[in-house]
Design a protein around this motif. Structure first.
Motif, PDB file in Angstrom:
ATOM      1  N   LYS A 142      -3.553   3.914   5.843  1.00 41.38           N
ATOM      2  CA  LYS A 142      -3.400   2.440   6.299  1.00 41.38           C
ATOM      3  C   LYS A 142      -4.476   1.525   5.738  1.00 41.38           C
ATOM      4  O   LYS A 142      -3.935   0.412   5.520  1.00 41.38           O
ATOM      5  N   GLU A 146      -1.907  -1.515   4.340  1.00 45.01           N
ATOM      6  CA  GLU A 146      -1.544  -2.669   5.457  1.00 45.01           C
ATOM      7  C   GLU A 146      -1.610  -3.905   4.645  1.00 45.01           C
ATOM      8  O   GLU A 146      -2.489  -4.331   3.924  1.00 45.01           O
ATOM      9  N   TYR A 184       2.516   2.621   7.644  1.00 47.21           N
ATOM     10  CA  TYR A 184       0.988   2.649   7.079  1.00 47.21           C
ATOM     11  C   TYR A 184       0.968   0.882   7.105  1.00 47.21           C
ATOM     12  O   TYR A 184      -0.001   0.521   6.405  1.00 47.21           O
ATOM     13  N   GLY A 185       1.746   0.146   7.653  1.00 46.83           N
ATOM     14  CA  GLY A 185       1.554  -1.320   7.755  1.00 46.83           C
ATOM     15  C   GLY A 185       2.080  -1.921   6.589  1.00 46.83           C
ATOM     16  O   GLY A 185       1.543  -3.199   6.451  1.00 46.83           O
TER      17      GLY A 185
END
Lengths: 459, 459
Positions: A142, A146, A184-185
């Motif tokens: 992430k 992200e 994972y954004g």
């Protein structure tokens, strides 16, 4: 002495029967190559109707046209089978660029992947993380993903002889691109087009969001192979460059559509159904000539060629033009559901969905007994350079009809050029060669004739 | 017990050898598809040099380019073999129309046939007699033909599966068009283009005048298939319509040219030659990408692929790029003459001259013993969908090398599209698919590898 006579009689009858099959198959090929309808039909479907995504006005025009053409063939029955289909619209043309420093941009060619949500109306701009497979998402985590755009850049494997195999190993990069990256954004995904050519054409295709609620879905687009290479090179020079894109696509409510069905009712076994078909819907970027206008017109021509060659089928032969294979498979599901309810026994189903290229043979999904029986017909196909008979999967439209007895078949074509056009704007009528298309229709008709004539093994 | 051991040993050694061949052939195909040179070479030859009729400036550029590329491959020898070639020039673009009444004209698309004389500088206008074959000349007789243009309008047979067969049965209509019609006093001939498509492109090709003195030769032109149909329809309505055409072509004196030859000298049997080749000259209307740029670059790549796959040939492998196959065969004759003088034993010669389409197999001209030996390798080609192994003629460039022992081979391709482009202005680089071309080069290399490794049968 008796034994000797018996042998002679058997040999004689086999010879007669083999000659007659040879003659009939010769007639089928000659009809298709000199008097076929498939190419004219494809010209109309491609150039006068065009791309026909499920739920679109063009798809409805294609339904009406196909029914009217089948009506004109003097079949025993022609009807429409209602089915509700998803309706996704692309909206205004997508727009994208790479930005190295603010204001310094390079335009690139993208298209929304089918089913994707739009970006905001101002578009979306972010840094890019390039990866080759889903495992790298986990490795990067992430913290590195992200807020960024994930760029899937695994190319199709050029070293494989079978392009469908190369496609098979690449398509999950498309289909699950958004759902995997959003874990994972990531704010969006850009996927390298599934093509073995280096060119400027983005290739669309369907994606899934699984159970992600609509407000959490991230936009997904395909980028041309040349622009994917460009983006990758620029990222190697500078990881901090941005990618901007804007797309306006939308999933609307389901709408009413139809499978189009025609039938020659069997003279001896009317309750044994043999299906030949292809999907009538197509993606929207080109006119869907190879995918799958070719399969549609070949399947229609199978019934016409049987009649034109003087063949009166013993079994009921149906042409089924499935709606919504590209983004839902609703038509194929509906057909199977109805057949099951009516207890219609499908002993055979042949799908053409590999483009209007030179036919090479068939993929079979059936018992060994049936496969061996079909293999015994291989010499009949040799004069037509049809050599490929393999037990493996069939095709998406017919595989739902699978039971323990029946024979499911996919027409196998020369696939080298297929992914040059697949789901892209150059999948148009001009990319189809008349003779290659007609040879496919004849090859399908020859197999339908043989299975109808000799039946299948029920063991 | 001894017998059992022997069987095991043989089986074991066969398995090892077969596996190793499989691996090598896999390497060859992977090399060609992922790291081949044939497509880049073809891009240069087609788009940077272009059409290269014997004796033209482009032909000389092609010779220099091919030699320089071969020089860069690190072969053991590269050289030019001088040969005098004919030089025919098309001159200014041809012009033609059908005239129904004086002043009312319809333009049609023609091109001079190769070797033809010009019309007068004002052009030629006359009534037209349409025929389908030479026999009709005799039936019509001088009284119906003298002073008129003979229009040969027999179409290629679409019902044949093999387009080369359809071509074979049609090409004499071109080649002997002028010589046959001039016997009956015709002033010119117009020949339907040898193509299975209906389009506006005239296809050129070579003609013969036999021993007719130059002042008695009549002009010969090809007309596009669509315009042939138009002319035929108009003649059915009114036999008295006229056809006008003007062409400015000319046969000049022979000029110096060259075959381009490269060699990897064999490590064990340097005096056993294996040839792989294609003709370097092309017609002038397109850029000769399929006919025969494809064969040229594939043949060049055979030697490169052998090296790149780590194969050190036991026998001497030569690439020979023949000059003047389209209108004289002088290069092939010269090569054979020189080889005979030098007593060079050619055990094998493989020609690629069927376009850069998906390879399907080979035509063999050889003994049964050799053919059966080669047939035993067929399973090695199956993963590459190469299935066609047939004893029949080879190809024009190599057939002069025929002796009682050797193996002459023509690469066999998917021929459905070949005559869409053959000798016409659309035979250009864009019509060639990279993978199809590369598969051809790999298929040729695999056969060369096997013959080099196992030799031929000398019986």
């Amino acid at each position: 002495m008796k034994k000797v006579i018996l042998v002679i009689v058997i040999t004689f009858s086999l010879t007669i029967s083999a000659q007659s099959d040879q003659e009939i198959i010769r007639k089928i090929y000659t009809q298709s190559l000199t008097n076929g309808k498939s190419y004219d039909w494809l010209a109309y479907l491609s150039t006068q109707i065009g791309g026909r995504l499920s739920g679109s006005y063009n798809a409805e025009k294609a339904v009406a046209w196909a029914k009217s053409e089948l009506d004109s063939l003097g079949l025993d029955k022609v009807w429409l089978q209602p089915v509700m289909v998803p309706k996704w619209v692309r909206g205004t043309k997508e727009y994208a660029f790479i930005e190295t420093v603010p204001g310094k941009t390079t335009s690139v060619n993208i298209c929304a992947l089918g089913g994707s949500v739009a970006t905001s109306s101002l578009g979306l701009k972010s840094q890019v993380v390039e990866i080759q497979d889903f495992k790298q998402l986990e490795v990067l985590g992430k913290e590195n993903i992200e807020g960024k755009i994930v760029f899937y850049n695994r190319p199709m494997q050029a070293g494989l002889i079978e392009t469908f195999e190369a496609y098979g190993s690449g398509v999950n990069q498309h289909y699950k691109s958004a759902i995997e990256a959003s874990k994972y954004g990531a704010v969006a995904v850009i996927v390298r087009s599934l093509s073995l050519r280096l060119d400027n054409l983005p290739h669309t295709g369907n994606i899934t969001y699984g159970n992600i609620p609509i407000e959490k879905r991230i936009p997904a687009a395909a980028i041309s192979t040349k622009d994917a290479d460009l983006l990758s090179t620029m990222l190697k020079l500078d990881k901090s460059i941005s990618f901007y894109f804007k797309q306006n696509c939308k999933q609307l409510s389901d709408v009413q559509s139809y499978n189009v069905i025609g039938e020659i009712t069997g003279s001896e076994y009317p309750n044994e159904y043999m299906l030949v078909g292809g999907h009538l819907d197509s993606w929207d970027l080109g006119d869907g000539a190879h995918d799958n206008g070719a399969g549609v017109v070949q399947s229609m021509d199978v019934l016409r060629l049987l009649k034109a060659s003087g063949i009166k089928p013993k079994r009921s032969i149906r042409v089924v033009l499935f709606m919504n294979q590209e983004n839902g498979l609703r038509g194929a599901k509906k057909y199977e559901e109805d057949a099951r309810k009516k207890n219609e026994t499908h002993i055979f189903a042949l799908e053409s969905d590999a483009g209007g290229f030179t036919p090479r043979g068939f993929n079979f999904d059936c018992s060994d007994a049936n496969f061996n029986n079909i293999l015994s017909w291989k010499p009949l196909f040799e004069p037509y350079l049809i050599h490929y008979f393999k037990k493996s999967g069939s095709a998406a439209g017919v595989k739902l009809l699978k039971n323990e007895h029946n024979v499911l078949v996919g027409l196998r074509t020369d696939s080298q050029r297929y992914f040059d056009y697949h789901h892209a704007s150059n999948d148009t009528f001009e990319a189809v060669n008349k003779r290659e298309l007609e040879l496919g229709a004849a090859t399908m008709t020859a197999l339908v004739y043989l299975v109808d004539n000799y039946g299948i093994k029920k063991n």
